[in-house]
Write a protein that holds these residues in place. Structure first.
Motif, PDB file in Angstrom:
ATOM      1  N   LYS A   1       9.040  -2.083  -0.025  1.00  0.00           N
ATOM      2  CA  LYS A   1       8.694  -0.882  -0.455  1.00  0.00           C
ATOM      3  C   LYS A   1       7.677  -0.456   0.854  1.00  0.00           C
ATOM      4  CE  LYS A   1       9.782  -1.048  -4.784  1.00  0.00           C
ATOM      5  NZ  LYS A   1      10.834  -0.708  -4.831  1.00  0.00           N
TER       6      LYS A   1
ATOM      7  N   VAL B   1       1.748   5.054  -3.039  1.00  0.00           N
ATOM      8  CA  VAL B   1       1.822   5.193  -4.628  1.00  0.00           C
ATOM      9  C   VAL B   1       3.023   5.962  -5.283  1.00  0.00           C
ATOM     10  CG1 VAL B   1       0.170   5.549  -7.044  1.00  0.00           C
ATOM     11  CG2 VAL B   1      -0.586   4.063  -4.723  1.00  0.00           C
TER      12      VAL B   1
ATOM     13  N   THR C   1      -4.620  -3.072  -0.361  1.00  0.00           N
ATOM     14  CA  THR C   1      -2.752  -2.883  -0.587  1.00  0.00           C
ATOM     15  C   THR C   1      -2.972  -4.560  -0.911  1.00  0.00           C
ATOM     16  OG1 THR C   1      -2.101  -3.640   1.666  1.00  0.00           O
ATOM     17  CG2 THR C   1      -1.077  -1.688   0.508  1.00  0.00           C
TER      18      THR C   1
ATOM     19  N   ILE D   1       2.863  -2.990  -6.506  1.00  0.00           N
ATOM     20  CA  ILE D   1       4.047  -1.962  -5.008  1.00  0.00           C
ATOM     21  C   ILE D   1       4.966  -2.953  -4.992  1.00  0.00           C
ATOM     22  CG2 ILE D   1       3.890  -1.093  -2.719  1.00  0.00           C
ATOM     23  CD1 ILE D   1       1.903   0.525  -4.778  1.00  0.00           C
TER      24      ILE D   1
END
Length: 475
Positions: free
Chosen positions: A51, A339, A375, A382
């Motif tokens: 990601k 996001v 994070t 995520i």
């Protein structure tokens, strides 16, 4: 001479009257083609778990702190010092290789900064359009290993960059520019360099183009054979392509399209690379088809959710490489983009540029640390997730676990958290509890008039709040 008068951030594509030579082109489809190779599919699935990645632009352009490569291209959207002749400017630019001596080269610092930010994969510029190789190539003397840095034990820069990031468990990607403006097989000194394309008619000079194809294939083979496990071959310079593959995206650049085909034989490049790197993800940017295993919108986020693999590549500051006094995005802006991208099914590849001495700017390290503070607490929503049908409602974005058993709601904040949050479209299962990920607090909720409502516990979060819950099965 004030070289810093160059327009550093001139990525605005110019328009010209070249369409007369383009009107015979039938634009190709932008449809994504999924790979057939089971090993590529497996690695692509693994990449989609990551990601968040880091792309590093580093080369001779870091010495004066200017835009990478483009200032030597003769196109009218590019600004240079008007008191200097074009040929003299190119000589000055090529000569930066004699001043590039990064004695403080510290890839471990880069890798730690990336890990601290929560990044999971790397794309490193082994060679940009200017042709200066950041690895010890045998195909050219124009490389970091042949100049002032030649006697340094870390002269084979790419090797040490890849090793440092592997130690931090990153997937490894090699950026490679298909065009090479320093090569006589691409920009031949017999002719002027009119634009980004090769400057001679390939149809009349097949030997020279075949030499360029061999040169390109040999350099990519060096990277695939000599630098350990590589996960991604990330190819830039999308104008180097079969002419038949030109699409609307290429035409929108406004750059001239030559009458000949700049085909470098991607089937051979991919096949040779995968012999030594099984499952290699090949990203032939903007050349949609079997060698673009994921797509890469640049400096933008698609308007809607996409159902195929993709990443947005964008800069932390205003430039891909290092420029003095660059203005960097806030941690909030980066997280909000991350996001949105993940909720739409993509990944974020964030660009940073080390200084000429081989270290990251202090401001970059600070920004990455700030991103990592978010994070590290909220990464469950995520990493390893996939997009969900009801992915967006106002300031709320949604992802889900791969098994679909957990939904994550992420509420973007622009300062102090509100007292109440509500959303529609992602309904928790009756009787389940919504959990605030950052501190594991349980949140009571109610469903009124098609919306989920809940009071927010006390929190000092100012970037985004993340919640997890079990969804209704009929969503």
């Amino acid at each position: 001479m004030k070289f810093k008068s160059i327009l550093f951030f001139c990525f605005i594509f110019y328009t010209n009257n070249s369409f007369s030579q383009q009107n015979d082109i039938m634009p190709q489809s932008t449809q994504y083609e999924a790979p057939f190779d089971s090993l590529v599919k497996k690695k692509l699935e693994h990449w989609q778990d990551k990601k968040f990645g880091m792309i590093i632009h580093w080369g001779i352009y870091a010495v004066p702190g200017i835009i990478e490569s483009w200032s030597i291209c003769s196109e009218d959207w590019i600004e240079r010092d008007s008191t200097m002749k074009y040929d003299d400017y190119k000589k000055w630019y090529w000569g930066l290789s004699e001043k590039f001596n990064p004695t403080a080269f510290n890839p471990e610092q880069w890798a730690k900064a990336g890990k601290d930010a929560g990044m999971k994969y790397l794309v490193f510029t082994t060679k940009h359009h200017d042709g200066f190789a950041m690895f010890d190539t045998k195909e050219s003397d124009y490389s970091i290993a042949k100049g002032p840095f030649a006697n340094n034990p870390k002269k084979d820069v790419a090797k040490y960059v890849f090793d440092a990031f592997r130690k931090q468990n990153f997937m490894i990607g090699a950026y490679f520019s298909k065009p090479d403006w320093h090569s006589q097989y691409y920009w031949w000194d017999k002719y002027a360099t009119a634009n980004r394309n090769n400057n001679y008619d390939i149809r009349k000079n097949p030997w020279r183009w075949n030499m360029f194809k061999s040169y390109t294939q040999n350099q990519i083979n060096e990277l695939m054979n000599n630098y350990g496990s590589i996960d991604i071959l990330w190819l830039d310079g999308g104008w180097v392509r079969p002419r038949s593959s030109v699409n609307d995206e290429v035409l929108s650049w406004g750059a001239p399209i030559p009458e000949w085909s700049q085909d470098i034989d991607m089937p051979k490049i991919a096949a040779d690379a995968r012999k030594v790197q099984p499952g290699l993800i090949v990203v032939d940017r903007t050349v949609h088809g079997q060698f673009e295993n994921y797509q890469t919108p640049e400096q933008k986020i698609p308007e809607k959710q996409l159902d195929y693999p993709w990443e947005s590549c964008m800069t932390l500051g205003g430039a891909w490489g290092f420029v003095p006094n660059d203005q960097y995005k806030s941690a909030r802006e980066v997280v909000h983009k991350l996001v949105e991208i993940v909720a739409k099914g993509g990944s974020l590849l964030l660009g940073v540029g080390p200084k000429a001495d081989g270290t990251l700017p202090d401001d970059v390290i600070k920004k990455l640390e700030e991103i990592g503070m978010w994070t590290s607490k909220n990464g469950t929503a995520i990493y390893g997730t996939r997009s969900t049908k009801n992915y967006h409602d106002g300031q709320n974005w949604f992802t889900q676990s791969k098994d679909g058993k957990t939904i994550y709601g992420i509420t973007l904040l622009n300062g102090t958290a509100p007292k109440e949050i509500s959303w529609k479209g992602s309904i928790p299962k009756k009787g389940t509890t919504i959990t605030l990920l950052s501190n594991k607090q349980k949140v009571k909720w109610k469903f009124i008039d098609g919306r989920v409502h809940f009071d927010l516990p006390n929190t000092d979060e100012k970037i985004a709040l993340t919640f997890s819950f079990t969804p209704e099965t009929n969503q």
